[in-house]
Scaffold this motif. Structure first.
Motif, short mmCIF file in Angstrom:
data_model
loop_
_atom_site.label_atom_id
_atom_site.label_comp_id
_atom_site.label_asym_id
_atom_site.label_seq_id
_atom_site.Cartn_x
_atom_site.Cartn_y
_atom_site.Cartn_z
N ASN A 134 61.82 19.92 9.20
CA ASN A 134 61.79 20.29 7.78
C ASN A 134 62.93 19.58 7.07
O ASN A 134 64.11 19.75 7.45
N LEU A 135 62.60 18.75 6.06
CA LEU A 135 63.66 18.02 5.35
C LEU A 135 64.50 19.01 4.54
O LEU A 135 64.00 20.04 4.08
N THR A 136 65.77 18.65 4.37
CA THR A 136 66.70 19.57 3.71
C THR A 136 67.11 19.04 2.33
O THR A 136 67.15 17.83 2.10
N THR A 137 67.42 19.97 1.46
CA THR A 137 67.71 19.65 0.05
C THR A 137 69.02 20.31 -0.37
O THR A 137 69.58 21.12 0.37
N GLU A 138 69.47 19.94 -1.57
CA GLU A 138 70.70 20.56 -2.09
C GLU A 138 70.57 22.09 -2.08
O GLU A 138 71.50 22.79 -1.70
N PRO A 172 55.61 27.26 13.21
CA PRO A 172 55.55 27.25 11.75
C PRO A 172 56.58 26.31 11.13
O PRO A 172 57.62 26.03 11.74
N GLY A 173 56.30 25.86 9.90
CA GLY A 173 57.29 25.11 9.13
C GLY A 173 58.08 26.07 8.26
O GLY A 173 57.93 27.30 8.35
N ILE A 174 58.93 25.52 7.41
CA ILE A 174 59.71 26.32 6.47
C ILE A 174 59.15 26.05 5.07
O ILE A 174 59.21 24.91 4.58
N ALA A 175 58.59 27.10 4.44
CA ALA A 175 57.90 26.92 3.15
C ALA A 175 58.84 26.33 2.09
O ALA A 175 58.41 25.54 1.25
N GLU A 176 60.11 26.70 2.10
CA GLU A 176 61.06 26.26 1.07
C GLU A 176 61.46 24.79 1.21
O GLU A 176 62.08 24.24 0.29
N SER A 177 61.13 24.16 2.33
CA SER A 177 61.46 22.73 2.50
C SER A 177 60.33 21.90 1.88
O SER A 177 59.15 22.23 2.07
N PRO A 178 60.66 20.80 1.18
CA PRO A 178 59.60 20.04 0.48
C PRO A 178 58.71 19.22 1.40
O PRO A 178 57.60 18.87 1.03
N VAL A 179 59.19 18.89 2.60
CA VAL A 179 58.41 18.05 3.53
C VAL A 179 58.51 18.65 4.93
O VAL A 179 59.62 18.85 5.44
N ASN A 180 57.37 18.94 5.53
CA ASN A 180 57.31 19.53 6.87
C ASN A 180 56.55 18.58 7.78
O ASN A 180 55.38 18.28 7.53
N VAL A 204 53.47 17.95 2.22
CA VAL A 204 54.37 17.50 1.14
C VAL A 204 54.15 18.36 -0.10
O VAL A 204 53.01 18.61 -0.49
N ASP A 205 55.23 18.80 -0.69
CA ASP A 205 55.18 19.60 -1.91
C ASP A 205 54.45 18.82 -3.03
O ASP A 205 54.86 17.71 -3.38
N ASP A 206 53.40 19.44 -3.58
CA ASP A 206 52.63 18.83 -4.68
C ASP A 206 53.52 18.40 -5.84
O ASP A 206 53.24 17.41 -6.51
N GLY A 245 49.59 10.29 -7.92
CA GLY A 245 49.53 10.82 -6.56
C GLY A 245 50.55 10.19 -5.62
O GLY A 245 50.51 10.40 -4.42
N ARG A 246 51.47 9.38 -6.20
CA ARG A 246 52.51 8.76 -5.36
C ARG A 246 53.67 9.72 -5.15
O ARG A 246 54.05 10.45 -6.08
N LEU A 247 54.22 9.66 -3.95
CA LEU A 247 55.33 10.55 -3.60
C LEU A 247 56.63 10.04 -4.22
O LEU A 247 57.02 8.90 -4.01
N ASP A 248 57.29 10.90 -5.00
CA ASP A 248 58.59 10.55 -5.57
C ASP A 248 59.63 11.47 -4.93
O ASP A 248 59.90 12.57 -5.43
N LEU A 249 60.21 11.00 -3.82
CA LEU A 249 61.13 11.87 -3.07
C LEU A 249 62.44 12.10 -3.78
O LEU A 249 63.21 12.99 -3.43
N ARG A 250 62.71 11.27 -4.83
CA ARG A 250 63.98 11.48 -5.55
C ARG A 250 64.02 12.85 -6.21
O ARG A 250 65.07 13.43 -6.42
#
Ligand SMILES: Cc1cc2nc3c(=O)[nH]c(=O)nc-3n(C[C@H](O)[C@H](O)[C@H](O)COP(=O)(O)O)c2cc1C
Length: 192
Positions: free
Chosen positions: A70-74, A110-118, A144-146, A153-158
């Motif tokens: 699960n990717l991590t965010t601020e 399971p993944g972590i719902a609060e993470s944007p990418v699982n 990936v979070d919608d 439909g391109r992913l903008d991970l920024r």
């Protein structure tokens, strides 16, 4: 530039610090924070995670042969640190950090719902290296979070506010410096 020469140490920074979730059937799911993590193959899509055998998560991953990266965010920085300094032997990290286990599509962990990418992974090989054993795994699907997709439909991970781990510190990412191949791209001629 004058330099000191040091004895061998892990100095490959920055790294991702990810929250890896795992679970045995019928038991509470667990989260372990890992930085010794890597992308190792494009086709098939493969990753590695290196885990010390004494971690509570180690046997869970070894037995079930599954985990989710699960990717991590601020926003998740505090939970990322917490899941790296407390053991699932003693506590329920999902509950303590108010995180939500999210059913995976292709695996039971399971993944972590609060993470944007699982990133759902199936273990192919375990390589004992010394302090750490490396799990080589195939990626079997990614959620990936919608909200991170642009109108095409391109992913903008920024937009995700991802964080990095550098020499013991969690860092937010800075400004964009260029994009893939920009160093050789022809510049558009300026209209005069
Ligand atoms: C930023 C960070 C990175 C970490 N990276 C690793 C790692 O790559 N491998 C590892 O075995 N432990 C790593 N740890 C330590 C584990 O996350 C920690 O021991 C955790 O409490 C183990 O949880 P568990 O006992 O519930 O499995 C890291 C901890 C932090 C804070």
């Amino acid at each position: 530039m004058s330099k000191q020469f040091w004895k061998p140490s892990n100095m490959l920074y920055p790294l991702p610090a990810v929250m890896v979730s795992c679970a045995r059937e019928g038991e509470k799911p667990n989260i372990i924070t890992l930085a010794w993590v890597g992308t190792i193959c494009s086709d098939p899509v493969m990753v590695s995670i290196s885990v010390r055998p004494e971690r509570y998560s180690y046997n869970i991953i070894k037995e079930t042969k599954e985990f989710v990266i699960n990717l991590t965010t601020e926003k998740l920085a505090r939970a990322t640190d917490f899941c790296g300094v407390r053991s699932g032997r003693d506590i329920d990290k999902f509950k303590e950090m108010k995180l939500t286990p999210m059913p995976s599509k292709k695996i039971k962990a399971p993944g972590i719902a609060e993470s944007p990418v699982n990133i759902e992974c199936k273990v192919k090989e375990v390589v004992p290296l010394g302090s750490h054993h490396m799990f080589i795994a195939e990626v079997v699907g990614v959620s990936v979070d919608d909200g991170l997709l642009d109108e095409k439909g391109r992913l903008d991970l920024r937009k995700a506010g991802l964080i990095a781990y550098s020499h013991g510190e969690y860092m937010s990412l800075g400004n964009k410096l260029g994009k893939f191949g920009y160093s050789v791209q022809k510049r558009k001629k300026r209209k005069r």
